[in-house]
Design an enzyme around this catalytic site. Structure first.
Site, PDB file in Angstrom:
ATOM      1  N   HIS A   1      41.026  13.951  50.135  1.00  0.00           N
ATOM      2  CA  HIS A   1      41.109  14.118  49.396  1.00  0.00           C
ATOM      3  C   HIS A   1      39.581  14.645  48.762  1.00  0.00           C
ATOM      4  O   HIS A   1      39.144  15.648  48.262  1.00  0.00           O
ATOM      5  CB  HIS A   1      41.340  12.675  47.965  1.00  0.00           C
TER       6      HIS A   1
HETATM    7  O1  RIB Z   1      44.475   9.537  44.801  1.00  0.00           O
HETATM    8  C1  RIB Z   1      42.611  10.028  46.158  1.00  0.00           C
HETATM    9  C2  RIB Z   1      41.646   9.787  45.205  1.00  0.00           C
HETATM   10  O2  RIB Z   1      41.646   8.626  44.632  1.00  0.00           O
HETATM   11  C3  RIB Z   1      40.283   9.626  46.202  1.00  0.00           C
HETATM   12  O3  RIB Z   1      39.516   9.431  45.435  1.00  0.00           O
HETATM   13  C4  RIB Z   1      40.857   8.474  47.440  1.00  0.00           C
HETATM   14  O4  RIB Z   1      39.522   7.556  47.794  1.00  0.00           O
HETATM   15  C5  RIB Z   1      40.509   6.982  45.750  1.00  0.00           C
HETATM   16  O5  RIB Z   1      39.143   6.902  44.867  1.00  0.00           O
END
Ligand code: RIB
Ligand code: CA
Length: 317
Positions: free
Chosen positions: A254
């Protein structure tokens, strides 16, 4: 001929606001290993783990990266603007880094601790580098909302925001409707989305297409054989004997994709949308929906996943 000066001008000045967790740490490694950008500062925010652990993890990851430019680091919000304070220990482990054997290196310090809170550092750098500083946010948006409340004109001096967050035309990961960063502080997300600052949003619609598989760990990560590949193995809980991750099939990248969007904006297929966030408690709390009013932002709904993965893997070594 491109002179050094003009080349230097092309190096993007970056501030990363993060809730270091595992994918945040991978994003930091990618950012510091990317010649297209210079990370001038990192700010921590409550999210995957409590703020104290986030701040310790920023120092742990900087001790691994050993940046030459001693970036500034600052503590930010330890809770959302409104609503419960939530964490994601089930995903990131009790320490936030999957139990990776990584320590804050004593002695030489690889950062400079800012004396004030995160929102003040964000504004100070926005004034210092007007229309030059890009802020990459990979955690809940509380710090950005606090800075907007304090000095909206100052925040408008930021060149752009690149935000990992939201689930626009896909299922959420915190609830069936909401993505974790937005769900952690929906009011802050709403304040940021309607700020009018140029925004590129990198939602689950794109980030769920980029992930590490056991095969990739065996064929591409393990053979690198350096401290960074070892960190990836430990932090993601990859079992080199069983050829699988400890508690999931794949590891989504992500936050690294938000860095990728700054390295090469053509990686994302974007649409210009105006978005609103459900800020009322209930089933749809934190849900992001498209509407026809409010400022439009660039939303990454597609990604060249293969090309991004190559960039990520090549910069681990
Ligand atoms: O949904 C994914 C996000 O939420 C990423 O930034 C992960 O590190 C959490 O913060
Ligand atoms: Ca994060």
């Amino acid at each position: 001929m491109v002179t050094l000066k003009s080349k230097r001008n092309e190096i993007k000045k970056i501030l990363i606001d993060c809730d270091v967790g595992v994918d945040d740490a991978l994003a930091l490694i990618l950012a510091f290993h990317s010649p297209e950008m210079e990370v001038r500062a990192m700010t921590g925010v409550n999210g995957n783990v409590p703020l104290g652990a986030v701040f310790t993890n920023i120092q742990k990851v900087l001790s691994l990266i050993r940046p030459k430019n001693r970036p500034l680091i600052a503590r930010g919000a330890d809770r959302p603007l409104k609503g419960d304070t939530i964490h994601a220990h089930s995903v990131h482990g009790s320490d936030g880094l999957g139990g990776a054997k990584i320590e804050v290196k004593q002695g030489k310090v690889w950062w400079e601790e800012y004396s004030g809170p995160a929102d003040e550092l964000i504004l100070e750098l926005a004034y210092q580098f007007p229309n030059e500083l890009a802020l990459i946010a990979v955690g809940p948006l509380t710090n950005l909302a606090l800075a907007l409340r304090k000095d909206p004109a100052g925040m408008k001096k930021l060149k752009e925001l690149v935000i990992m967050g939201g689930a626009v035309r896909t299922r959420g990961n915190a609830t069936p409707y909401a993505e974790f960063n937005v769900y952690s502080d929906p009011l802050a997300s709403q304040i940021v989305f309607e700020s009018g600052i140029p925004i590129t949003l990198v939602p689950l619609d794109a980030t769920h297409q980029v992930f590490l598989t056991p095969g990739c760990m065996e064929e591409r990560v393990k053979p690198i054989g350096n401290a960074f590949s070892q960190f990836v193995i430990e932090a993601t809980g990859y079992d080199t004997g069983a050829h699988r991750f400890r508690n999931r099939d794949n590891i989504f990248l992500h936050d690294p994709l938000a860095i990728g969007a700054v390295i090469d904006p053509t990686l994302l297929k974007t649409e210009r949308l105006s978005l609103q966030v459900e800020t009322q408690e209930g089933e749809y709390y934190g849900k992001v929906t498209e509407n026809n009013d409010g400022p439009k932002i660039d939303v990454g709904l597609g990604v060249d996943a293969e090309r991004f993965l190559e960039i990520f893997l090549s910069r681990l070594s």
